[in-house]
Design a protein around this motif. Structure first.
Motif, PDB file in Angstrom:
ATOM      1  N   ARG A  94       0.833  -1.210   0.000  1.00  0.00           N
ATOM      2  CA  ARG A  94       0.000   0.000   0.000  1.00  0.00           C
ATOM      3  C   ARG A  94       0.864   1.256   0.000  1.00  0.00           C
ATOM      4  O   ARG A  94       0.572   2.227  -0.712  1.00  0.00           O
ATOM      5  CB  ARG A  94      -0.919   0.021   1.224  1.00  0.00           C
ATOM      6  N   LEU A  95       1.916   1.246   0.795  1.00  0.00           N
ATOM      7  CA  LEU A  95       2.800   2.407   0.861  1.00  0.00           C
ATOM      8  C   LEU A  95       3.521   2.619  -0.471  1.00  0.00           C
ATOM      9  O   LEU A  95       3.657   3.755  -0.941  1.00  0.00           O
ATOM     10  CB  LEU A  95       3.812   2.227   1.990  1.00  0.00           C
ATOM     11  N   VAL A  96       3.981   1.527  -1.087  1.00  0.00           N
ATOM     12  CA  VAL A  96       4.645   1.643  -2.388  1.00  0.00           C
ATOM     13  C   VAL A  96       3.673   2.203  -3.426  1.00  0.00           C
ATOM     14  O   VAL A  96       4.017   3.116  -4.196  1.00  0.00           O
ATOM     15  CB  VAL A  96       5.200   0.278  -2.841  1.00  0.00           C
ATOM     16  N   ALA A  97       2.456   1.678  -3.463  1.00  0.00           N
ATOM     17  CA  ALA A  97       1.467   2.173  -4.425  1.00  0.00           C
ATOM     18  C   ALA A  97       1.183   3.654  -4.204  1.00  0.00           C
ATOM     19  O   ALA A  97       1.060   4.432  -5.160  1.00  0.00           O
ATOM     20  CB  ALA A  97       0.178   1.361  -4.308  1.00  0.00           C
ATOM     21  N   ALA A  98       1.111   4.060  -2.948  1.00  0.00           N
ATOM     22  CA  ALA A  98       0.810   5.458  -2.638  1.00  0.00           C
ATOM     23  C   ALA A  98       1.940   6.386  -3.063  1.00  0.00           C
ATOM     24  O   ALA A  98       1.698   7.465  -3.616  1.00  0.00           O
ATOM     25  CB  ALA A  98       0.528   5.610  -1.144  1.00  0.00           C
ATOM     26  N   THR A  99       3.194   5.979  -2.820  1.00  0.00           N
ATOM     27  CA  THR A  99       4.297   6.863  -3.218  1.00  0.00           C
ATOM     28  C   THR A  99       4.440   6.914  -4.733  1.00  0.00           C
ATOM     29  O   THR A  99       4.789   7.959  -5.295  1.00  0.00           O
ATOM     30  CB  THR A  99       5.622   6.449  -2.541  1.00  0.00           C
ATOM     31  N   LEU A 100       4.146   5.810  -5.426  1.00  0.00           N
ATOM     32  CA  LEU A 100       4.195   5.834  -6.891  1.00  0.00           C
ATOM     33  C   LEU A 100       3.105   6.747  -7.449  1.00  0.00           C
ATOM     34  O   LEU A 100       3.318   7.447  -8.443  1.00  0.00           O
ATOM     35  CB  LEU A 100       4.059   4.421  -7.455  1.00  0.00           C
ATOM     36  N   LEU A 110      13.181   3.972  -8.476  1.00  0.00           N
ATOM     37  CA  LEU A 110      14.375   3.227  -8.085  1.00  0.00           C
ATOM     38  C   LEU A 110      14.350   2.984  -6.588  1.00  0.00           C
ATOM     39  O   LEU A 110      13.962   3.864  -5.811  1.00  0.00           O
ATOM     40  CB  LEU A 110      15.623   4.043  -8.442  1.00  0.00           C
ATOM     41  N   LEU A 111      14.767   1.790  -6.181  1.00  0.00           N
ATOM     42  CA  LEU A 111      14.977   1.519  -4.762  1.00  0.00           C
ATOM     43  C   LEU A 111      16.093   0.500  -4.612  1.00  0.00           C
ATOM     44  O   LEU A 111      16.462  -0.195  -5.562  1.00  0.00           O
ATOM     45  CB  LEU A 111      13.689   1.041  -4.081  1.00  0.00           C
ATOM     46  N   ARG A 120       8.465  -7.101  -5.937  1.00  0.00           N
ATOM     47  CA  ARG A 120       8.203  -7.636  -7.277  1.00  0.00           C
ATOM     48  C   ARG A 120       6.730  -7.534  -7.651  1.00  0.00           C
ATOM     49  O   ARG A 120       6.384  -7.265  -8.802  1.00  0.00           O
ATOM     50  CB  ARG A 120       8.687  -9.083  -7.362  1.00  0.00           C
ATOM     51  N   SER A 121       5.851  -7.736  -6.685  1.00  0.00           N
ATOM     52  CA  SER A 121       4.419  -7.661  -6.985  1.00  0.00           C
ATOM     53  C   SER A 121       3.970  -6.239  -7.307  1.00  0.00           C
ATOM     54  O   SER A 121       2.876  -6.036  -7.838  1.00  0.00           O
ATOM     55  CB  SER A 121       3.602  -8.205  -5.808  1.00  0.00           C
ATOM     56  N   SER A 122       4.825  -5.259  -7.004  1.00  0.00           N
ATOM     57  CA  SER A 122       4.524  -3.861  -7.335  1.00  0.00           C
ATOM     58  C   SER A 122       5.163  -3.441  -8.652  1.00  0.00           C
ATOM     59  O   SER A 122       5.150  -2.256  -8.999  1.00  0.00           O
ATOM     60  CB  SER A 122       5.015  -2.940  -6.205  1.00  0.00           C
ATOM     61  N   GLY A 123       5.719  -4.413  -9.384  1.00  0.00           N
ATOM     62  CA  GLY A 123       6.252  -4.127 -10.712  1.00  0.00           C
ATOM     63  C   GLY A 123       7.732  -3.824 -10.772  1.00  0.00           C
ATOM     64  O   GLY A 123       8.248  -3.453 -11.833  1.00  0.00           O
ATOM     65  N   PHE A 124       8.458  -3.997  -9.676  1.00  0.00           N
ATOM     66  CA  PHE A 124       9.896  -3.728  -9.661  1.00  0.00           C
ATOM     67  C   PHE A 124      10.679  -4.960 -10.113  1.00  0.00           C
ATOM     68  O   PHE A 124      10.315  -6.095  -9.785  1.00  0.00           O
ATOM     69  CB  PHE A 124      10.353  -3.332  -8.255  1.00  0.00           C
TER      70      PHE A 124
END
Length: 308
Positions: A94-100, A110-111, A120-124
């Motif tokens: 959720r946090l990754v989706a929100a910052t994107l 980048l991280l 990986r499930s967030s597309g990285f």
């Protein structure tokens, strides 16, 4: 189990964030680097439950060099932390989706992480880079310390004279190397604080430098560069490294870790400085396209001072 809200950070969250990072990271993450970002609150999202802040993510805009000589606008993600009480509920995603969603006009994200499966499930996707050389180290019996190299402890304002030589040494040859603005230089000074700056100047202009230290008996070279337009750039590089070698020999260093780009000139200098050191690949980096794919083929490098 209380509901979790993701929102922008506020000034009153700073103590809770410091406590969260101290508990979530090993070694504990101090907020010093974050605190010198004047826009840190707008760059930070927090997760909050009935007990308070239980998660965080930091999205910092950076300008990074690409393969074609261009510069990408990059959403650099760090300080992803979830309190133990809130784990196992998909909060990191959720946090990754929100910052994107808040990444604005960034070309890609980048991280760096030791737990790539989380992202990986967030597309990285993971990439590798030959970031360091590491192994045994011994001082050369023939090395002579140059008198022209000036030493200074790294702190706020100390790295300013390096700007021109840093840019000239990276432009067009090193992929991922940031185009450092004022905030990037200040954050590098905080991250490298206490290390020694070895600086070589000609006619009041810096032509070569290294940032190094000895930690727990290990010689660490965090960053180095010489002006590629100088008359004898290889000799300048040798002079700076010989000054580092003099201090390491006095400290009894027997093992080294050298963070340098995999450029031919850098390789040659380091082979003389640390013949037994071997290239080490770093696979902690992950990239996700946003507006477009990242163009990062070639010699990739990210220095210690630029991590976020």
């Amino acid at each position: 189990m209380s509901a979790v809200v993701v929102r922008s950070a506020r000034a009153e969250d700073q103590a809770a964030l410091a406590a969260l990072w101290a508990a979530a990271f090993t070694p504990p993450l101090a907020p010093d680097q974050w605190l010198v970002d004047d826009e840190r609150l707008s760059h930070t999202l927090v997760a909050e439950d009935d007990e308070g802040v239980c998660g965080s993510i930091y999205g910092l805009p950076k300008r990074l060099r690409e393969t074609d000589g261009g510069v990408a606008q990059v959403h650099a993600i760090g300080s992803v932390a979830v309190a133990e009480r809130a784990r196992g509920r998909g909060l990191a995603r959720r946090l990754v989706a929100a910052t994107l969603d808040a990444a604005g006009d960034a070309d890609w994200a980048l991280l760096f992480t030791g737990t790539p499966e989380v992202y990986r499930s967030s597309g990285f996707t993971t990439f590798s880079m030959p970031r360091t050389m590491a192994g045994p180290w011994a001082a050369s019996a023939t090395a002579v310390e140059p008198a022209s190299v000036v030493r200074e402890s790294v702190g706020l304002g100390v790295l300013g004279p390096l700007r021109a030589v840093y840019e000239r040494s990276r432009t067009g040859v090193v992929v991922l190397a940031p185009v450092r603005g004022d905030r990037d230089w200040t954050m590098a000074e905080v991250r490298l604080r206490g290390a020694t700056l070895y600086r070589l100047a000609e006619a009041d202009a810096t032509v070569g430098y290294a940032v190094a230290e000895v930690r727990d008996g290990v010689g660490l070279l965090h960053e180095s560069a010489t002006d590629p337009t100088a008359a004898d750039s290889p000799a300048l590089r040798r002079a700076v490294l010989e000054a580092v070698a003099a201090d390491w020999a006095a400290a009894g260093v027997r093992v080294c870790e050298l963070a340098i780009p995999a450029l031919a000139a850098e390789e040659a200098a380091v082979r003389a400085f640390a013949p037994a050191a071997a290239r080490q690949d770093d696979r902690t980096g992950m990239i996700r396209p946003l507006r477009r794919e990242a163009r990062v083929d070639g010699i990739r490098h990210f220095t210690a001072g630029d991590y976020f």
